[in-house]
Design a protein around this motif. Structure first.
Motif: not given
Length: 321
Positions: A211-215
């Motif tokens: 998530r910390n990449l996709f967001e």
């Protein structure tokens, strides 16, 4: 790292890690996982996808913390079927209505960030036919066991849904990624982003991401979401943050060439713009491009203009508190 070295280090099989090992790694790292299924008019298959995954990976163990279906403007019973199968179901247009809504797979995936809770997001298409629940733990393997990996792509043999061998021109044809992959995406990535040339099926709809990449990624609202995610991850984290997993076999259905033309246009726009290249004067607005195709009308070649959406969402982190 050379391309061959990356392939050797970052390519694995779904059966390389046991479910027990993945559960232990998930617990040790305190991670949560959300399965996201973007769906549009997939009432015939989405129920089977949801029910099989829930039975295997949420009811008998806790590899998945939630199963979420994002209904992208369906006109059939996709919503009701997915809900009856036990998924949390949301209509894409109703998630953060203050941000507006676009049609498309990428939009559904971007909106999923506002209604899911997992540290890791696993994406699966809703139209799966010949598949098994090992797809999910297979994709999660590198993310749960290797902290440096941020995005994982699946790949598989791709027989046609009718069981025929059509399209297999040689012994290696089983791993052909589809017509848009082989004729557009693969040549494009080899030419403009050669570090990504080792990906077997860059457009596969089965993939997982932290998530910390996709967001922090820009997300095209249509079919270019996979291409954009790979290129942007390459630039933000480097190719060593990307891995791929052999998932076995997944049957597929052919789409019409004219529909594939629209998909290819979206992929070209996303890749060319990320390479700093102009995409021509075909844009009628910031949200779309006109693709001129031709149909026979009374024996005469007649232009048929197709509007191809090209909108992109900014990183969701901008809106997440």
């Amino acid at each position: 790292m050379t391309l061959d070295a990356w392939f050797a280090a970052n390519t694995s099989s779904w059966c390389d890690r046991t479910l027990a090992e993945l559960l232990e790694a998930k617990s040790a790292r305190g991670l949560t996982v959300s399965l996201v299924v973007p769906a549009r008019n997939e009432a015939a298959t989405v129920g089977d996808v949801v029910s099989r995954v829930r039975t295997a990976l949420t009811e008998t163990n806790d590899l998945l913390d939630e199963v979420v279906v994002i209904d992208s403007d369906s006109t059939d019973d996709t919503y009701a079927v997915a809900e009856d199968a036990g998924a949390k179901v949301y209509r894409s247009a109703e998630i953060r209505p203050d941000l507006g809504s676009f049609p498309g797979k990428g939009e559904a995936m971007w909106k999923a960030q506002f209604v899911t809770t997992g540290d890791v997001l696993v994406f699966m298409d809703a139209d799966l036919l010949d598949w098994d629940t090992h797809f999910v733990p297979g994709l999660l393997g590198p993310l749960l066991t290797r902290p440096e990996i941020a995005l994982v792509k699946g790949f598989y043999e791709r027989p046609l849904a009718d069981g025929s061998e059509a399209g297999r021109l040689n012994e290696g044809g089983a791993y052909e990624g589809g017509r848009v992959t082989e004729l557009v995406a693969r040549p494009l990535l080899n030419l403009l982003f050669p570090e990504l040339a080792g990906l077997v099926q860059p457009l596969a709809g089965e993939w997982a991401v932290r998530r910390n990449l996709f967001e922090n990624l820009r997300v095209p609202t249509g079919y270019a979401v996979e291409t954009a995610a790979l290129i942007d991850t390459l630039r933000l984290r480097g190719v060593d943050a990307i891995a791929q997993v052999d998932l076995g076999t997944r049957a597929h259905r052919h789409q019409s060439l004219r529909d594939l033309g629209g998909m290819a246009t979206q992929i070209l726009v996303a890749a060319l713009e990320r390479a700093g290249l102009e995409t021509g004067s075909g844009s009628v607005s910031g949200e779309g491009t006109v693709l001129r195709q031709f149909l026979p009308v009374d024996g005469v070649a007649t232009a048929a203009d197709r509007f191809v959406p090209r909108a992109e969402r900014p990183p969701a982190a901008k809106y997440l508190s």
